[in-house]
Design a protein around this motif. Structure first.
Motif, PDB file in Angstrom:
ATOM      1  N   THR B   9       0.828  -1.211   0.000  1.00 29.27           N
ATOM      2  CA  THR B   9       0.000   0.000   0.000  1.00 29.27           C
ATOM      3  C   THR B   9       0.860   1.259   0.000  1.00 29.27           C
ATOM      4  N   LYS B  10       2.144   1.106   0.341  1.00 28.14           N
ATOM      5  CA  LYS B  10       3.038   2.267   0.353  1.00 28.14           C
ATOM      6  C   LYS B  10       3.427   2.666  -1.073  1.00 28.14           C
ATOM      7  N   LYS B  11       3.373   1.701  -1.980  1.00 22.45           N
ATOM      8  CA  LYS B  11       3.794   2.003  -3.353  1.00 22.45           C
ATOM      9  C   LYS B  11       2.618   2.214  -4.304  1.00 22.45           C
ATOM     10  N   CYS B  12       1.497   1.578  -4.015  1.00 25.55           N
ATOM     11  CA  CYS B  12       0.338   1.666  -4.921  1.00 25.55           C
ATOM     12  C   CYS B  12      -0.077   3.128  -5.080  1.00 25.55           C
ATOM     13  N   VAL B  13      -0.261   3.547  -6.324  1.00 28.34           N
ATOM     14  CA  VAL B  13      -0.738   4.907  -6.566  1.00 28.34           C
ATOM     15  C   VAL B  13      -2.212   4.910  -6.992  1.00 28.34           C
ATOM     16  N   GLY B  14      -2.823   3.748  -6.983  1.00 30.01           N
ATOM     17  CA  GLY B  14      -4.255   3.677  -7.280  1.00 30.01           C
ATOM     18  C   GLY B  14      -4.588   3.928  -8.741  1.00 30.01           C
ATOM     19  N   LEU B  52      -3.925   3.320  -0.253  1.00 32.60           N
ATOM     20  CA  LEU B  52      -4.461   2.857  -1.529  1.00 32.60           C
ATOM     21  C   LEU B  52      -4.174   1.375  -1.622  1.00 32.60           C
ATOM     22  N   THR B 136       4.041   0.323 -10.574  1.00 28.84           N
ATOM     23  CA  THR B 136       4.785   0.600  -9.339  1.00 28.84           C
ATOM     24  C   THR B 136       5.372  -0.681  -8.743  1.00 28.84           C
ATOM     25  N   LYS B 137       5.156  -1.797  -9.392  1.00 31.21           N
ATOM     26  CA  LYS B 137       5.601  -3.099  -8.884  1.00 31.21           C
ATOM     27  C   LYS B 137       5.179  -3.275  -7.429  1.00 31.21           C
TER      28      LYS B 137
END
Lengths: 745, 177
Positions: B9-14, B52, B136-137
Motif C-alpha cells: 500500500t506504500k507504493k500503490c498509486v491507485g 491505496l 509501481t511493482k
C-alpha cells in the motif's frame, strides 16, 4: 451577424440523413486500395506486433497481441523499452479502446450549407484533399503561404509539419509548450544552457531526496518516472511534496507542505536563504560551475523562513528542516521541475528558482540528481530546402516572448485574430490530434480565432469538439492501425521504437503519412515526400543506424550505444554550459538582456474573494486530458470528474457527497454541465480541485458527452508569462451554483 | 503449495492498471471487474494519511463461498486458488452473499465470476496479469510454502495486515503497511 462557422452537432448531422459506414464508403476504400496498395501491406501473420503507445506523450513501446480471430486482445509493454520496462500504465493497457470505440470518426466530412443550415456531408478523400488544396492555394495567393499554421499533439503531426514547411510556413505549434512545459524549458535553458525535454532527465532511480512542487507523480502516469519513484520509495528515499492538495504522492511523502496556492516562489527563495546562510550548498560545485553566487546570496537575505511563513503558511521550522534534508542528500537530490507548469504567469521565474536550487545543491549532472540524457541520432533522408517563410507567428507578437524556444500554440491562435497592428493574420489551420477547444485556455478567444479563419482542417480519430468547427474533417486511423515515424527517445540509453499496424484500419480511416502525401500531390510538393510509403522511409532510416524495418518488426525496441560514456559530470570535470557566461547562471544574463529580473522575484497573486475558491486542476492516472474521455475501457475506470471540496467549505454551502452542482467563475461563466461533489480533507479550504479533460459538449462522443465539467471552460483569466508567453491558468476562482440560470445584471 | 499475493500500500498509486489489465487478459466485460482499487483517507487537513490498495478475491483458506456452493462449482484448485467452474454454476448467488469481500459478481452470461489469480498464466510460470503490469511493482505473487518465493520474502521483511480477519476466512491477500 450569424457566425460563419457554426458548431455542428450530431443533431444536424442526423437531420441531413447521413449514415456513416454506408456502401459509399466501401467504394472509396476500394479505390484507395487500388491506388495505394503498399500502404496496407504488413506482415499481419505476426503473433504479436510492435507498437509504441499514442495515448500519451511518454510513448512507451509495447506489443499488441491478437486472439485466434485476429482481433486485438491486449497490449503489453516491451521489456526492452527504457520508457516502460515492460509495464504499461492503465491508459496504454486500455489503449485498445481507442481502436474499438464505435464513436470514432469514420470518413472524411465536408462542411456544407443546406437549407440555410450548416452541416457535414460525407466526402471522398479526393474531394476532401481537393477542397483543402484549393483553399490553401487561395490563402497563399491572397495572404501568403506563411498565413497557414499547424497545431499538433500527435505522431502524425510530423508529416503535416513537413507539408506545411514545404508549402512555406513554419507556424507549427504544440499546446504542450505554452500551455504546459514551456516555462521549465526556458528556465533550465537560462540556467544550465539545456532544457529538460521528455522523458525528463531526472535521476529518480538513484535519488535520495525527491522534492515535488505541485507535481503529482502517480496521478500523472508518466510511466518510467512513476516506476522509478516507486523503486525510490522501496529504498526509503525522502519525498518532500509541496501541494495545497494531499495528492497521492503527498500520501507517500515524509514531508508534505500544504502550501497556500500561488506562493511557491516565496518558499523556494526561503529554501535558498537557508541553504546559503547555513552553508549547506555545494561549495566546490558552486564555485567551479556557477555564475552570480554573490549576487544571489545578497539577494536572498531578506527571504527568511519567517518571511516565507507569512506568505506560504508553511512553518519556519518545516522550511528549515526540509532545506537541511535536501542538503543532506545532495547531490542526490532532485527538486523536480514538474511538467505542467503554466500556473500564474511568473512560471519561468518559479522554474528558475527550482533550477537555482538544484544548482546550489550541485545536483545537475550528478548521480541521483539530473543525468546527461542522450537521444539517438537517426538521419533523415535529405530533402530539398524548404522555402523561407516571409513571416511567422512571432511577427504578430511585436517582439514579445523572444526567449520562447518553440512556437506558442496560444500565440498562433492569437495571430489568427485579425487586428489592426498585424499586416497578416493566420488564415488556415490544420489541427492534428489536439482538441484546441479544451486545450487552449479562454475558449471564447479560441472560437473567435476560428471564426476568422478561411480554412480549418481537423485530423483526429475522435469527434472532439474542435471537429465541430472544421471545414474538413479527416479521420485518422488509430495508432494500432498504422505505421508512424520512429520513436526516438532521450534517456540514459538512447533508444528507438517502431510502431506498425496490428490490424487493418477500421472504417474509411487513414494514417497521417498517407494524408499528408496525398495533399502534397495536390499542392505540387511531392519533392518533400520522396518515399511512396512510410515503410520505405522507416526502412531507409533504420538502415542508416544498422537496423532495418524487418529487424524492428521482430524486436520493437532497439537500444543504441551512448556516444558520451558518462551519465554524470566527472570528478572536477571542466564543463562548458551553453549560457552567455559558459557557467550555470544563478544570475541570468539572458533574462537581464531581455529586460526581465535576473533572479526570481516573488509577486503576490490575487486571492479568491469571499465565497470563491481557487480552481486547481490535475490529472487522473487512467486518462490523458480529453483524448481518452470516450475510450470504453478507460471510461469504465473513471467516467466523470468530481469537484473536491474541503469539509469546512461543504458545511458552509450545505453540500453533500455525490451531489451535483454547477460552478461559476469570477467572470460569470457557468459550467455547461453539473459536477459531482466529493467532500474530502485532501484539499485546502481556499481551493477546489478537479481532473482536467471532462465536460465534453459534442454529442457524437456518447460516453463522454455531458460527463463532468471542463476546467478549461472556467479558465477565462489567463496570466501570460512575459518571458515566454506561457498561459498561466491557476488564477481562476469558482463558486457553487445550484442552477445554471444567468444572474440578472 | 499455497498461492498468495502481497500488495504494498506504500507504493500503490491507485492507477487501476491492475483492473484494466485483468479485464483485457480475462475478457471481463466492460462494466464488470475482478479487481478494484480502494482509497481510504484518515485525519483532518493537514494531518492526513491515505491508503491505496488493489483488492480482489482473497482466495481464502476457509472460503465461505466454497462451503455454501450447492453445486460444487466453487472449489479449491491448485495451491488453494478458489475457482468457479462455469458450467456447474447455476448463478444462485449464494456465494456472492457469503463473501465478506464482495469479490464475486454474476457475469452477463449467467455464471458467477471472480479473480482466478490468473491460474492459466500461473500454470505457465507467468505472474497474474495485474502483478505483471503494475507500473509501481507494488504486487507480489507466489507460493507461501516456498520460503524463497517473492511473496514469502516480502512478508518476512514487512509489516502486513489482512482484510476482515475476524470473518475467520483465512484470506491469502496480504497488504503491506
Amino acid at each position: 451577424m450569424k457566425s460563419r462557422r457554426q458548431f455542428i452537432k450530431i443533431s444536424s448531422l442526423s437531420a441531413a440523413g447521413l449514415v456513416f459506414g454506408g456502401g459509399l464508403l466501401e467504394t472509396f476504400a476500394d479505390n484507395l486500395l487500388k491506388t495505394n496498395q503498399s500502404y496496407f501491406k504488413g506482415p499481419y501473420d505476426f503473433s504479436r506486433t510492435p507498437t509504441y503507445c499514442e495515448v500519451c506523450f511518454w510513448k512507451c513501446a509495447g506489443w499488441v497481441h491478437k486472439d485466434e480471430n485476429g482481433r486485438i486482445k491486449k497490449i503489453i509493454g516491451n521489456d526492452d523499452d527504457p520508457n516502460c520496462n515492460g509495464r504499461f500504465c492503465p491508459r496504454g493497457t486500455g489503449g485498445v479502446g481507442m481502436y474499438t470505440d464505435e464513436d470514432r470518426l469514420k470518413t472524411p466530412l465536408l462542411r456544407i450549407e443546406k437549407n440555410g443550415e450548416q452541416t457535414y456531408r460525407e466526402a471522398s478523400w479526393d474531394e476532401a484533399f481537393d477542397f483543402i488544396a484549393s483553399k490553401m492555394n487561395q490563402i497563399k495567393q491572397e495572404h501568403g503561404a506563411e498565413c497557414t499554421a499547424l497545431f499538433t499533439h500527435g505522431s502524425g503531426g510530423k508529416y503535416f509539419g513537413k507539408l506545411l514547411k514545404g508549402f512555406g510556413s513554419n507556424n507549427i505549434a504544440a499546446p504542450s509548450y505554452a500551455q504546459c512545459r514551456g516555462p521549465r524549458e526556458v528556465a533550465f535553458l537560462a540556467t544550465f544552457g539545456q532544457g529538460i525535454n521528455s522523458p525528463e532527465n531526472t535521476d529518480i532511480r538513484d535519488t535520495k531526496c525527491l522534492v515535488l512542487i505541485g507535481s503529482h507523480l502517480g496521478e500523472n502516469m508518466h510511466n518510467g518516472q512513476v516506476q522509478e519513484m516507486s523503486d525510490a520509495i522501496d529504498k526509503g528515499t525522502t519525498i518532500i511534496t509541496v501541494d495545497p492538495r494531499f495528492s497521492t504522492v503527498a500520501g507517500k511523502s515524509k514531508h508534505w507542505l500544504p502550501i497556500k496556492p500561488s506562493t511557491d516562489i516565496a518558499l523556494l527563495l526561503s529554501w535558498m536563504n537557508v541553504i546559503i546562510n547555513e552553508d549547506l550548498f555545494d561549495k566546490k560545485y558552486v564555485e567551479k560551475y556557477t555564475f552570480g553566487f554573490d549576487q544571489l546570496k545578497a539577494y536572498v537575505q531578506p527571504f527568511t523562513p519567517e518571511w516565507a511563513y507569512g506568505i506560504t503558511t508553511i512553518k519556519p521550522q518545516q522550511i528549515r528542516e526540509t532545506a537541511r534534508e535536501m542538503a543532506n542528500a545532495a547531490p542526490a537530490t532532485i527538486v523536480h521541475p514538474g511538467r505542467h507548469v503554466t500556473w500564474y504567469g511568473d512560471d519561468t521565474q518559479r522554474l528558475r528558482a527550482v533550477a537555482i536550487l538544484n544548482a546550489l545543491l550541485g545536483s545537475w549532472g550528478r548521480r541521483g540528481g539530473f543525468y546527461k540524457p542522450e537521444k539517438a541520432f537517426v538521419p533523415h533522408f535529405h530533402l530539398p530546402d524548404f522555402p523561407k517563410p516571409n513571416k511567422n507567428w512571432r511577427d504578430a507578437m511585436s517582439g514579445k516572448y523572444k526567449l520562447a524556444d518553440l512556437a506558442l500554440a496560444s500565440g498562433v491562435c492569437d495571430a489568427s485574430i485579425p487586428s489592426p497592428e498585424m499586416s497578416c493574420a493566420i488564415k488556415g489551420w490544420i489541427v492534428n490530434g489536439t482538441n484546441l477547444i479544451n486545450t487552449l485556455p479562454d475558449q471564447k478567444k479560441t472560437i473567435a480565432a476560428i471564426q476568422a479563419l478561411d480554412l480549418l482542417v481537423v485530423v483526429d480519430t475522435m469527434p472532439m469538439e474542435i471537429t465541430g468547427y472544421a471545414d474538413v474533417v479527416l479521420p485518422e486511423c488509430t495508432y494500432l492501425e498504422r505505421y508512424d515515424s520512429l520513436r526516438i527517445s532521450q534517456g540514459r540509453e538512447p533508444s528507438i521504437a517502431l510502431r506498425m499496424p496490428a490490424v487493418d484500419p477500421l472504417y474509411n480511416t487513414k494514417p497521417a503519412f498517407w494524408m499528408a502525401r496525398e495533399l502534397a500531390k495536390k499542392l505540387d510538393l511531392l519533392q518533400y515526400f520522396p518515399f511512396e510509403t512510410i515503410e520505405e522511409e522507416i526502412d531507409w532510416e533504420l538502415k542508416q543506424v544498422g537496423s532495418s524495418l524487418e529487424e524492428m518488426q521482430r524486436i520493437g525496441v532497439k537500444r543504441l550505444e551512448r556516444e558520451v560514456d558518462d551519465l554524470y559530470f566527472g570528478e572536477d570535470e571542466d564543463v562548458e554550459f551553453n549560457t552567455n557566461t559558459g557557467k550555470i547562471e544563478l544570475y541570468s544574463t539572458a533574462l537581464e538582456e531581455e529586460g526581465f529580473d535576473p533572479m526570481p522575484v516573488f509577486t503576490q497573486h490575487p486571492e479568491p474573494s469571499e465565497g470563491f475558491y481557487r480552481l486547481i486542476y490535475g490529472r487522473a492516472p487512467m486518462h490523458t486530458f480529453s483524448r481518452t474521455a470516450n475510450n470504453p475501457n478507460l471510461t469504465d475506470l473513471m467516467d466523470e470528474n468530481s469537484v473536491w471540496v474541503n469539509p469546512k467549505v461543504a458545511k458552509e454551502w450545505d453540500l453533500t457527497n455525490d451531489q451535483y452542482v454547477y460552478l461559476e467563475n469570477q467572470d460569470g461563466v457557468i459550467s455547461d454541465f453539473k459536477i459531482k461533489v466529493r467532500i474530502t480533507e485532501r484539499i485546502r479550504w481556499d481551493s477546489v480541485y478537479m481532473v482536467h479533460g471532462f465536460g465534453h459538449t459534442d454529442k457524437r462522443m456518447k460516453r463522454a458527452f455531458g460527463k463532468g465539467i471542463s476546467d478549461t471552460q472556467l479558465i477565462t483569466n489567463v496570466m501570460i508569462d512575459p518571458v515566454m508567453g506561457g498561459t498561466g491558468m491557476r488564477g481562476n476562482f469558482v463558486t457553487f451554483r445550484f442552477d445554471n440560470k444567468k444572474t440578472e445584471v | 503449495m499455497r498461492y498468495a499475493m502481497a500488495i504494498d500500500t506504500k507504493k500503490c498509486v491507485g492507477c487501476s492498471d491492475c483492473v484494466v489489465a485483468c479485464q483485457t487478459e480475462n475478457d471481463v466485460p466492460i462494466g464488470y471487474c475482478r479487481d478494484w482499487v480502494v482509497e481510504i483517507t484518515n485525519g483532518t487537513y493537514p494531518q492526513l494519511e491515505t491508503e491505496l490498495r488493489s483488492e480482489r478475491c482473497n482466495h481464502c483458506e476457509n472460503s465461505p463461498c466454497v462451503r455454501c456452493c450447492p453445486t460444487g462449482a466453487s472449489h479449491y484448485s491448485e495451491g488453494g486458488i478458489v475457482m468457479v467452474t462455469k458450467n456447474e454454476c447455476i448463478g444462485c448467488s449464494a456465494c456472492i452473499t457469503s463473501c465478506p469481500y464482495d469479490a464475486r459478481f454474476v457475469h452477463p452470461e449467467g455464471y458467477v465470476d471472480k479473480c482466478t489469480f490468473c491460474l492459466h498464466r500461473v500454470k505457465k510460470g507467468m505472474k497474474p496479469a495485474c502483478v505483471a503490469v503494475c507500473p509501481t511493482k507494488c504486487m507480489y505473487f507466489g507460493d507461501l510454502d516456498d520460503p524463497r518465493s517473492e511473496v514469502s520474502e516480502v512478508l518476512k521483511k514487512r509489516k502486513y495486515k489482512t482484510l476482515i480477519p475476524e470473518a475467520g476466512t483465512k484470506p491469502q491477500l496480504y497488504f503491506l503497511i
